[in-house]
Design an enzyme around this catalytic site. Structure first.
Site, PDB file in Angstrom:
ATOM      1  N   LYS A  82       1.074  -1.308  -0.477  1.00 37.45           N
ATOM      2  CA  LYS A  82       0.020   0.198  -0.215  1.00 37.45           C
ATOM      3  C   LYS A  82       0.802   1.228   0.246  1.00 37.45           C
ATOM      4  O   LYS A  82       1.985   1.020   0.718  1.00 37.45           O
ATOM      5  CB  LYS A  82      -1.010   0.510   1.396  1.00 37.45           C
ATOM      6  CG  LYS A  82      -1.999   1.330   1.583  1.00 37.45           C
ATOM      7  CD  LYS A  82      -2.802   0.675   2.516  1.00 37.45           C
ATOM      8  CE  LYS A  82      -3.400   1.507   2.344  1.00 37.45           C
ATOM      9  NZ  LYS A  82      -4.921   2.554   3.656  1.00 37.45           N
ATOM     10  N   SER A 163     -10.128   1.788   2.792  1.00 33.67           N
ATOM     11  CA  SER A 163      -9.171   2.428   2.246  1.00 33.67           C
ATOM     12  C   SER A 163      -7.827   1.035   1.241  1.00 33.67           C
ATOM     13  O   SER A 163      -6.789   2.257   0.472  1.00 33.67           O
ATOM     14  CB  SER A 163      -7.899   3.847   2.939  1.00 33.67           C
ATOM     15  OG  SER A 163      -7.492   2.527   3.980  1.00 33.67           O
ATOM     16  N   SER A 187     -10.446  -0.702   6.991  1.00 32.59           N
ATOM     17  CA  SER A 187      -9.887  -0.674   5.684  1.00 32.59           C
ATOM     18  C   SER A 187      -9.019  -1.879   5.359  1.00 32.59           C
ATOM     19  O   SER A 187      -8.293  -1.579   4.106  1.00 32.59           O
ATOM     20  CB  SER A 187      -8.294   0.683   6.138  1.00 32.59           C
ATOM     21  OG  SER A 187      -9.433   1.788   5.885  1.00 32.59           O
TER      22      SER A 187
END
Length: 233
Positions: A82, A163, A187
């Site tokens: 990420k 997210s 998330s």
């Protein structure tokens, strides 16, 4: 031909293919780069940046195995990280924000260093909800100024949620076997649920938060997103 070996493969399956010389790391990385360029760049947008050195690293890993050098449990396994987790290489660490478009890190985050020590190949940085989402109200999940809108591989009308959207979509679309996301309150778990992947929210403190762009000191943690429970473990 590679579809038969790689598509929907698990880590253990790929490790056996390496050991039996039916697959090389370079072939595996080339396969995933092809899928990213075919399905993601103008489609799913789960990847915000490909590692420009991925193929060079793959060739070095093949040479190391051929020379009988010690390899880790994840040797040659491509992983998506990420884009709020620092990598000390030629990829930026932006959290999807234009303000950090050229931000680089002098070193890997601790968790990235641990993955590299195990032999993992950092293939790409994942798109996400900008600044881990909670910087605005009523904004779409999986949107960043730098990467655009992440699209769920199961349908553009299905909200990818959370997210760590790029981390989840990238795995579900077979752009890599493993990814790492971060979670404040859903998330990792939420996008995993929306993409039929396995997401794990580790207990706070089990995984270092070194060089991870934070949202909440009380809640944030990194964790894996994979296609199987065994791969998550």
């Amino acid at each position: 031909e590679l579809d038969d070996i790689v598509l929907e493969a698990t880590v253990s399956t790929i490790v056996r293919a390496f050991q039996h010389n039916t697959l090389t790391v370079e072939e595996l990385v080339t396969y995933y780069i092809h899928r990213i360029r075919t399905y993601d760049v103008d489609g799913l947008r789960s990847i915000i940046k490909l590692n420009p050195d991925a193929l060079t690293i793959a060739r070095e890993m093949d040479e190391a195995r051929a020379n009988g050098e010690r390899v880790g449990a994840l040797h040659g396994i491509p992983i998506i990280i990420k884009d709020n987790i620092a990598t000390g290489d030629n990829m930026h660490n932006t959290a999807g924000s234009g303000a950090l478009a050229n931000a680089s890190s002098p070193r890997d985050a601790f968790l990235v260093a641990q993955l590299r020590d195990a032999g993992a190949l950092i293939l790409a940085k994942a798109n996400m909800s900008e600044w881990a989402y909670w910087m605005f109200e009523n904004g779409p999940s999986g949107y960043t100024a730098l990467g655009g809108q992440v699209v769920n591989a199961y349908g553009a009308d299905i909200d990818p949620f959370g997210s760590s959207t790029g981390s989840a979509v990238g795995v579900s679309a077979n752009l890599a076997m493993l990814s790492v996301g971060t979670e404040t309150a859903g998330s990792i778990i939420a996008p995993a649920a929306r993409t039929s992947t396995v997401g794990m929210h580790p207990s706070l403190g089990l995984i270092s938060r070194d060089l991870i762009i934070p949202l909440s000191d009380q809640l944030d943690t990194a964790g894996p997103i994979t296609r199987t429970v065994a791969d998550a473990a």
